[in-house]
Design a protein around this motif. Structure first.
Motif, short mmCIF file in Angstrom:
data_model
loop_
_atom_site.label_atom_id
_atom_site.label_comp_id
_atom_site.label_asym_id
_atom_site.label_seq_id
_atom_site.Cartn_x
_atom_site.Cartn_y
_atom_site.Cartn_z
N VAL A 136 20.48 -0.77 7.13
CA VAL A 136 19.86 -1.25 8.27
C VAL A 136 20.26 -0.44 9.49
O VAL A 136 21.65 -0.46 9.91
CB VAL A 136 19.77 -2.78 8.74
N ILE A 137 19.19 -0.21 10.35
CA ILE A 137 19.61 0.94 11.68
C ILE A 137 19.39 -0.29 12.57
O ILE A 137 18.27 -0.91 12.83
CB ILE A 137 18.78 1.91 11.99
N ASN A 138 20.51 -0.41 13.53
CA ASN A 138 20.37 -1.31 14.79
C ASN A 138 19.90 -0.58 15.95
O ASN A 138 20.21 0.19 16.81
CB ASN A 138 21.67 -1.67 15.24
N ALA A 139 18.15 -1.00 15.91
CA ALA A 139 17.52 -0.16 16.54
C ALA A 139 17.18 -0.91 18.12
O ALA A 139 17.27 -2.12 17.98
CB ALA A 139 16.21 0.37 16.07
N PRO A 140 16.76 -0.42 18.92
CA PRO A 140 16.27 -1.17 20.14
C PRO A 140 15.16 -2.12 19.81
O PRO A 140 15.34 -3.54 20.64
CB PRO A 140 15.66 -0.13 21.06
N ALA A 141 14.45 -1.94 18.98
CA ALA A 141 13.33 -2.94 18.61
C ALA A 141 13.84 -4.01 17.81
O ALA A 141 13.15 -5.00 17.45
CB ALA A 141 12.14 -2.41 18.00
N GLY A 142 15.07 -3.82 17.07
CA GLY A 142 15.69 -4.66 16.27
C GLY A 142 16.04 -4.00 15.05
O GLY A 142 16.23 -2.77 14.94
N HIS A 143 16.39 -4.92 13.72
CA HIS A 143 16.84 -4.22 12.75
C HIS A 143 15.67 -3.39 11.92
O HIS A 143 14.88 -4.26 11.51
CB HIS A 143 17.51 -5.34 11.83
N ALA A 144 16.03 -2.14 11.92
CA ALA A 144 15.01 -1.35 11.14
C ALA A 144 15.53 -1.11 9.80
O ALA A 144 16.64 0.02 9.45
CB ALA A 144 14.77 -0.02 11.96
N PRO A 145 14.89 -1.26 8.66
CA PRO A 145 15.50 -0.96 7.42
C PRO A 145 15.24 0.51 6.98
O PRO A 145 14.36 1.19 7.74
CB PRO A 145 14.76 -1.77 6.23
N ALA A 146 16.12 1.29 6.46
CA ALA A 146 16.03 2.58 6.02
C ALA A 146 16.82 2.92 4.64
O ALA A 146 17.56 2.05 4.25
CB ALA A 146 16.67 3.32 7.01
N TRP A 147 16.19 4.01 4.06
CA TRP A 147 16.86 4.39 2.81
C TRP A 147 17.84 5.51 3.24
O TRP A 147 17.40 6.34 3.93
CB TRP A 147 15.91 5.01 1.89
N ARG A 148 19.08 5.60 2.62
CA ARG A 148 20.05 6.62 2.59
C ARG A 148 20.20 7.22 1.12
O ARG A 148 20.50 6.66 0.24
CB ARG A 148 21.25 6.06 3.35
N ILE A 149 20.08 8.51 1.47
CA ILE A 149 20.49 9.27 0.03
C ILE A 149 21.50 10.29 0.51
O ILE A 149 21.36 11.00 1.23
CB ILE A 149 19.13 10.05 -0.24
N ASP A 150 22.60 10.13 -0.14
CA ASP A 150 23.98 10.78 0.19
C ASP A 150 23.98 12.21 -0.16
O ASP A 150 23.52 12.51 -1.20
CB ASP A 150 25.01 9.88 -0.20
N GLY A 151 24.69 12.93 0.70
CA GLY A 151 24.72 14.30 0.36
C GLY A 151 25.86 14.49 1.18
O GLY A 151 27.03 14.05 1.71
N ASP A 152 25.90 15.74 1.82
CA ASP A 152 26.75 16.52 2.66
C ASP A 152 26.84 15.66 4.03
O ASP A 152 25.73 15.51 4.76
CB ASP A 152 26.64 17.94 3.01
N LEU A 153 27.90 15.12 4.35
CA LEU A 153 28.00 14.15 5.71
C LEU A 153 28.00 15.12 6.94
O LEU A 153 27.84 14.37 8.11
CB LEU A 153 29.18 13.39 5.71
N SER A 154 27.87 16.45 7.04
CA SER A 154 27.90 17.18 7.96
C SER A 154 26.27 17.65 8.22
O SER A 154 26.05 17.95 9.39
CB SER A 154 28.70 18.47 7.93
N THR A 155 25.50 17.62 7.27
CA THR A 155 24.23 18.04 7.61
C THR A 155 23.16 16.96 7.15
O THR A 155 23.28 16.55 5.94
CB THR A 155 23.78 19.25 6.80
N TRP A 156 22.47 16.65 8.05
CA TRP A 156 21.73 15.27 8.01
C TRP A 156 20.05 15.70 7.86
O TRP A 156 19.62 16.49 8.86
CB TRP A 156 21.74 14.15 8.65
N ALA A 157 19.03 15.09 7.04
CA ALA A 157 17.76 15.32 7.31
C ALA A 157 17.33 13.73 7.52
O ALA A 157 17.64 12.79 6.97
CB ALA A 157 17.21 15.56 6.12
#
Length: 384
Positions: A136-157
């Motif tokens: 869950v992302i704590n967004a300004p509008a409220g709690h926004a669900p998200a999927w996270r697919i793990d990989g290199d923590l230095s480079t994100w998409a």
């Protein structure tokens, strides 16, 4: 003199009627464009299920969608989904058949089923063979669900879907990012049907939704992101472009992968009016209802929308992030010509790959070329 007065009065009345009609049309278009997410339309009927050569085929009415080349998905009113292959077989002048290549667990389609055609090929990362976790992302509008697919923590998409779509639509691009070793966040935002519900549920065409996606960037930074690539689909591309050019992210956001991008809301609205059988001038009538404060409030928007800030044809000189655009030449929603114009203005920075496809259907039309193009471009421009 009396005749002149009568004629003048008649013309004045006619102008008032035409003006009122134009105002109603402009307001209606603005309300339709920003309407809250509604239920899916199940407007296709399965006419038959064939079994031959060890394969199952669905027989469907012939439409522009069902006979288009490319893989697709049918979502069923009674639950479940069916993936359909690329080949289209004739079943007379009014019907076609397509081979079933996958189904949701335990689902079997039947003749008479009602379904909805979609280019959203996967319903979740799991369907695409991707291990993920729900966060869950704590967004300004409220709690926004998200999927996270793990990989290199230095480079994100970070993958941003478009107007009227869902986060599942972006999974087509997540596969590329995962192959390159990136960590991915597949995000939601306010009033998209999955993210927080705010106000009356209307879209602001990226103007306020951007803050919820910005919160996802903050989430990535706090977890070690040193480089971020934004994948944006349709309106998600408009959001990605705005974020990439915020001063605080100039060194962080290193690439944009944009599918069927909204680069100029005026041209997009005109194109959609034309698709709906309206004159292109109807789009111009709608703009004040989106961009002027009193009128925008009457439409139901929380504020006037500064849509000229989203005109990247005019702002082409401001681009400074390497950008790959994948766009269909048959896109009747976000015109291909706009992407070509941007590429022509900034050829050293913008790469454009054309597909024989409609809006956000480039992957579906040729998923191997879409995948290889994005992977190659990212590998060369961004690296692993």
């Amino acid at each position: 003199m009396r005749t002149r007065r009568i004629v003048a009065a008649s013309l004045s009345t006619a102008a008032a009627i035409l003006g009122a009609g134009g105002a109603a049309l402009g307001c209606g278009i603005a309300r339709k464009l920003t309407a809250p997410i509604g239920p899916r339309d199940f407007d296709l009927t399965v006419r038959g299920v064939e079994q031959a050569d060890g394969q199952s085929r669905l027989v469907l009415d012939r439409t522009q969608d069902t006979e288009a080349q490319g893989v697709c998905n049918l979502w069923f009113e009674r639950g479940g989904w069916v993936q359909l292959g690329n080949e289209v077989e004739d079943r007379g002048s009014k019907r076609i058949a397509r081979t079933i290549t996958g189904t949701s667990e335990g689902f079997s389609p039947r003749a008479g089923d009602l379904a909805s055609w979609s280019g959203i090929y996967y319903s979740s990362p799991e369907d695409a063979g991707l291990e993920h976790r729900e966060i869950v992302i704590n967004a300004p509008a409220g709690h926004a669900p998200a999927w996270r697919i793990d990989g290199d923590l230095s480079t994100w998409a970070i993958h941003v879907h478009g107007l009227g779509s869902s986060r599942a639509g972006t999974i087509r691009g997540v596969q590329v990012a995962t192959e390159l070793g990136y960590t991915s966040l597949v995000v939601t935002y306010r009033n998209d049907g999955e993210g927080p519900h705010l106000g009356n549920g209307r879209s602001t065409l990226g103007v306020t939704e951007i803050e919820d996606v910005d919160a996802a960037i903050g989430n990535a930074i706090r977890r070690g992101a040193e480089r971020i690539v934004l994948f944006g689909w349709s309106m998600g591309a408009a959001i990605a472009l705005q974020l990439a050019h915020r001063a605080e992210y100039r060194e962080l956001i290193v690439g944009l992968v944009l599918d069927s991008p909204v680069l100029n809301w005026r041209s997009v609205i005109q194109a959609n009016c034309k698709r709906a059988g309206l004159p292109s001038s109807a789009g111009a009538i709608a703009m004040p209802w989106l961009m002027k404060e009193p009128l925008a409030r009457m439409v139901g928007l929380p504020t006037a929308l500064p849509l000229e800030d989203f005109n990247w044809v005019k702002r082409a000189h401001e681009l400074d992030v390497p950008t790959l655009i994948l766009h269909g030449t048959r896109d009747d929603s976000a015109p291909f010509a706009t992407s070509k114009c941007l590429r022509d203005q900034r050829p050293a920075l913008v790469t454009l790959e054309a597909f024989d496809a409609g809006h956000t259907l480039n992957w579906n039309a040729d998923n191997e070329r879409w995948h290889n193009t994005a992977a190659s471009w990212l590998g060369q421009r961004i690296g692993r």
